[in-house]
Every structure is written in C-alpha cells, then in structure tokens.
Design a protein around this motif. Structure first.
Motif, PDB file in Angstrom:
ATOM      1  N   VAL A   6       0.860  -1.190   0.000  1.00  0.00           N
ATOM      2  CA  VAL A   6       0.000   0.000   0.000  1.00  0.00           C
ATOM      3  C   VAL A   6       0.894   1.237   0.000  1.00  0.00           C
ATOM      4  N   PRO A   7       0.847   2.077  -1.040  1.00  0.00           N
ATOM      5  CA  PRO A   7       1.703   3.272  -1.100  1.00  0.00           C
ATOM      6  C   PRO A   7       1.320   4.292  -0.031  1.00  0.00           C
ATOM      7  N   ALA A   8       2.247   5.203   0.254  1.00  0.00           N
ATOM      8  CA  ALA A   8       1.977   6.269   1.210  1.00  0.00           C
ATOM      9  C   ALA A   8       0.869   7.171   0.675  1.00  0.00           C
ATOM     10  N   GLY A   9       0.065   7.711   1.602  1.00  0.00           N
ATOM     11  CA  GLY A   9      -1.015   8.610   1.187  1.00  0.00           C
ATOM     12  C   GLY A   9      -2.146   8.617   2.194  1.00  0.00           C
ATOM     13  N   ASP A  10      -3.188   9.379   1.877  1.00  0.00           N
ATOM     14  CA  ASP A  10      -4.381   9.455   2.706  1.00  0.00           C
ATOM     15  C   ASP A  10      -5.437   8.544   2.110  1.00  0.00           C
ATOM     16  N   TYR A  11      -6.031   7.700   2.963  1.00  0.00           N
ATOM     17  CA  TYR A  11      -6.965   6.689   2.478  1.00  0.00           C
ATOM     18  C   TYR A  11      -8.289   6.737   3.236  1.00  0.00           C
ATOM     19  N   LEU A  12      -9.317   6.243   2.544  1.00  0.00           N
ATOM     20  CA  LEU A  12     -10.637   6.093   3.130  1.00  0.00           C
ATOM     21  C   LEU A  12     -10.876   4.599   3.351  1.00  0.00           C
ATOM     22  N   LEU A  13     -11.076   4.221   4.599  1.00  0.00           N
ATOM     23  CA  LEU A  13     -11.328   2.832   4.982  1.00  0.00           C
ATOM     24  C   LEU A  13     -12.833   2.639   5.143  1.00  0.00           C
ATOM     25  N   THR A  14     -13.398   1.664   4.424  1.00  0.00           N
ATOM     26  CA  THR A  14     -14.837   1.425   4.473  1.00  0.00           C
ATOM     27  C   THR A  14     -15.113  -0.047   4.758  1.00  0.00           C
ATOM     28  N   LEU A  15     -16.062  -0.299   5.672  1.00  0.00           N
ATOM     29  CA  LEU A  15     -16.483  -1.646   6.019  1.00  0.00           C
ATOM     30  C   LEU A  15     -17.930  -1.849   5.590  1.00  0.00           C
ATOM     31  N   TRP A  16     -18.266  -3.080   5.175  1.00  0.00           N
ATOM     32  CA  TRP A  16     -19.659  -3.400   4.856  1.00  0.00           C
ATOM     33  C   TRP A  16     -19.918  -4.888   5.028  1.00  0.00           C
ATOM     34  N   SER A  17     -21.091  -5.197   5.530  1.00  0.00           N
ATOM     35  CA  SER A  17     -21.587  -6.572   5.618  1.00  0.00           C
ATOM     36  C   SER A  17     -23.103  -6.511   5.707  1.00  0.00           C
ATOM     37  N   PRO A  18     -23.817  -7.467   5.109  1.00  0.00           N
ATOM     38  CA  PRO A  18     -25.273  -7.460   5.214  1.00  0.00           C
ATOM     39  C   PRO A  18     -25.769  -7.744   6.627  1.00  0.00           C
ATOM     40  N   PHE A  19     -24.861  -8.169   7.497  1.00  0.00           N
ATOM     41  CA  PHE A  19     -25.249  -8.479   8.871  1.00  0.00           C
ATOM     42  C   PHE A  19     -24.899  -7.361   9.857  1.00  0.00           C
ATOM     43  N   ILE A  20     -24.102  -6.389   9.430  1.00  0.00           N
ATOM     44  CA  ILE A  20     -23.717  -5.293  10.327  1.00  0.00           C
ATOM     45  C   ILE A  20     -24.837  -4.266  10.392  1.00  0.00           C
ATOM     46  N   ALA A  21     -25.251  -3.922  11.621  1.00  0.00           N
ATOM     47  CA  ALA A  21     -26.349  -2.979  11.842  1.00  0.00           C
ATOM     48  C   ALA A  21     -25.867  -1.602  12.266  1.00  0.00           C
ATOM     49  N   ASP A  22     -24.557  -1.417  12.436  1.00  0.00           N
ATOM     50  CA  ASP A  22     -24.029  -0.101  12.818  1.00  0.00           C
ATOM     51  C   ASP A  22     -24.340   0.931  11.733  1.00  0.00           C
ATOM     52  N   PRO A  23     -24.534   2.202  12.091  1.00  0.00           N
ATOM     53  CA  PRO A  23     -24.788   3.243  11.098  1.00  0.00           C
ATOM     54  C   PRO A  23     -23.643   3.320  10.084  1.00  0.00           C
ATOM     55  N   ALA A  81     -22.219   5.707   8.642  1.00  0.00           N
ATOM     56  CA  ALA A  81     -21.237   6.764   8.902  1.00  0.00           C
ATOM     57  C   ALA A  81     -20.139   6.293   9.846  1.00  0.00           C
ATOM     58  N   THR A  82     -20.438   5.320  10.696  1.00  0.00           N
ATOM     59  CA  THR A  82     -19.438   4.826  11.648  1.00  0.00           C
ATOM     60  C   THR A  82     -18.541   3.757  11.033  1.00  0.00           C
ATOM     61  N   LEU A  83     -18.866   3.337   9.820  1.00  0.00           N
ATOM     62  CA  LEU A  83     -18.114   2.263   9.168  1.00  0.00           C
ATOM     63  C   LEU A  83     -17.152   2.788   8.114  1.00  0.00           C
ATOM     64  N   THR A  84     -17.001   4.112   8.058  1.00  0.00           N
ATOM     65  CA  THR A  84     -16.064   4.750   7.142  1.00  0.00           C
ATOM     66  C   THR A  84     -15.193   5.714   7.931  1.00  0.00           C
ATOM     67  N   ARG A  85     -13.895   5.652   7.720  1.00  0.00           N
ATOM     68  CA  ARG A  85     -12.966   6.549   8.412  1.00  0.00           C
ATOM     69  C   ARG A  85     -11.731   6.774   7.557  1.00  0.00           C
ATOM     70  N   THR A  86     -11.020   7.839   7.840  1.00  0.00           N
ATOM     71  CA  THR A  86      -9.807   8.145   7.084  1.00  0.00           C
ATOM     72  C   THR A  86      -8.577   7.656   7.844  1.00  0.00           C
ATOM     73  N   MET A  87      -7.541   7.368   7.104  1.00  0.00           N
ATOM     74  CA  MET A  87      -6.272   6.940   7.688  1.00  0.00           C
ATOM     75  C   MET A  87      -5.160   7.517   6.840  1.00  0.00           C
ATOM     76  N   GLN A  88      -4.035   7.795   7.482  1.00  0.00           N
ATOM     77  CA  GLN A  88      -2.876   8.344   6.781  1.00  0.00           C
ATOM     78  C   GLN A  88      -1.735   7.353   6.864  1.00  0.00           C
ATOM     79  N   LEU A  89      -1.151   7.091   5.723  1.00  0.00           N
ATOM     80  CA  LEU A  89      -0.032   6.163   5.635  1.00  0.00           C
ATOM     81  C   LEU A  89       1.183   6.931   5.145  1.00  0.00           C
ATOM     82  N   GLY A  90       2.204   7.061   6.009  1.00  0.00           N
ATOM     83  CA  GLY A  90       3.399   7.809   5.657  1.00  0.00           C
ATOM     84  C   GLY A  90       4.423   6.959   4.933  1.00  0.00           C
ATOM     85  N   GLU A  91       5.508   7.601   4.530  1.00  0.00           N
ATOM     86  CA  GLU A  91       6.605   6.881   3.875  1.00  0.00           C
ATOM     87  C   GLU A  91       7.154   5.811   4.811  1.00  0.00           C
TER      88      GLU A  91
END
Length: 206
Positions: free
Chosen positions: A148-165, A167-177
C-alpha cells in the motif's frame, strides 16, 4: 472504536470484532485514496465465481473490482433463476441448472443484491469496488493488505449483517513513507440475524 499503530512498510491490517470482542468474518473492507483519480477506469479482465448450492449463494458475499466478470454456475439439485434489481447491475439468468449462461460483467461500482425468482429465501451480495485494495475478513476477523503506497486513504467496512450506522463504518487513515497502519474496529450494535438489504422481485421490470 479503532486503535491504529505503525507497523512494517507497505502493509495495512484490519481486525473487526463484535460488541463482545469476538471476531467477525466475511466483512468487506475497501481502502481507497481520499483524492480519487480522474483517470478512466481500466477493464481488469478478472474473473470470479458465485455458485449456488443447497438453496444458497456461495459465497453469500463476494467482493470484486469493477470490470470483473462473474460466473454463476448452478451446482444445486434444483433449478434457479438468478436476478438483480440493483442500480449497479440489473440482469437476469433464466431458469437453469449447471453452467449454461455466459459470465456477467460488473463494470459499475456499487452493491448488487442477488435473488432467485423461484426461491425467495435466497439472497446473495456482490460488492463491486473501484478501490485498488480490498478483501474480506477471515475467520479471525482479520484482513491483511500489502504494497500500500503512502497517502491518505478512506477505509470502508460493509456486511449485510452489520447494523451499525454507515457513517461509523467509514474513516480516514494516513499512511506515511515506510509506514503502514493496523486498525481494530469494534462494532457497537448486535449483528442482524437476517441479512439486509433483501432482493425485491417487484423492483425488476421484465
């Protein structure tokens, strides 16, 4: 709740657990750059298989890159008529057994909900993504991605069984050199007993 730590370069690991801390398998995870590329999508030529056995889609959840062609063999003891009403891909495979239909190409990102016109209890899901990095959690609730190259990423989770909102299943992460991240995601709600969304035959226009 998520904890992030620095680990070996070019690697990203995610672990998903339920409210009680038990691992959650078969969760789709995508990792995409925050700044989307303006380049035209390239047909990847990849193939995948969504089987039918024991009145069920196997696997129940399939994640593929946009442009992937998916085969739909019917290795069940009865005939099935597969269809999707989803905006990402509308199609139907008339009643069949064995392998008689050509693969279906999924060229648009989005969730494709599968059903069978004969057996209403059947529900399957094809998660089509433009993200370069993706996969599903294993029996330990973990997914490990490499290169995975360095950069800013959007992490997203999904499952037909997950009931969490959502908006709580997406978050940003930063990966440096020369760095990578490891996250532990804990769900805040009990998982559904029945997968959602369900296929709706009334939405399909024949």
């Amino acid at each position: 709740m998520a904890a992030v730590r620095v680990c070996s370069a070019g690697e990203f690991s995610v672990t998903v657990v339920d409210r009680a801390g038990h691992p959650v398998s078969e969760v789709v995870i995508t990792v995409a750059p925050v700044q989307s590329s303006s380049a035209a999508p390239v047909t990847n030529g990849a193939t995948a298989v969504m089987d039918q056995r024991n009145l069920a889609f196997v696997p129940q959840v399939l994640v593929v890159a946009a442009g992937t062609s998916v085969e739909f063999p019917n290795n069940d003891s009865v005939s099935h008529q597969v269809y999707s009403f989803s905006a990402a891909k509308k199609f139907q495979l008339p009643l069949y057994k064995g392998v008689i239909h050509p693969p279906v190409t999924f060229d648009k990102a989005g969730l494709v909900v599968l059903g069978c016109n004969i057996h209403d209890q059947m529900a399957g899901y094809i998660y089509v993504t433009d993200a370069r990095f993706f996969g599903k959690t294993d029996s330990q609730g973990a997914l490990h991605l490499t290169d995975v190259p360095a950069g800013d990423y959007l992490l997203t989770l999904w499952s037909p069984f997950i009931a969490d909102p959502p908006a709580t299943l997406t978050r940003t992460m930063q990966l440096g050199e020369r760095e990578a991240s490891s996250a532990r995601v804990q769900l805040t709600r009990d998982q559904r007993a029945r997968p959602e969304p369900r296929p709706q035959r009334a939405d399909w226009e024949y």
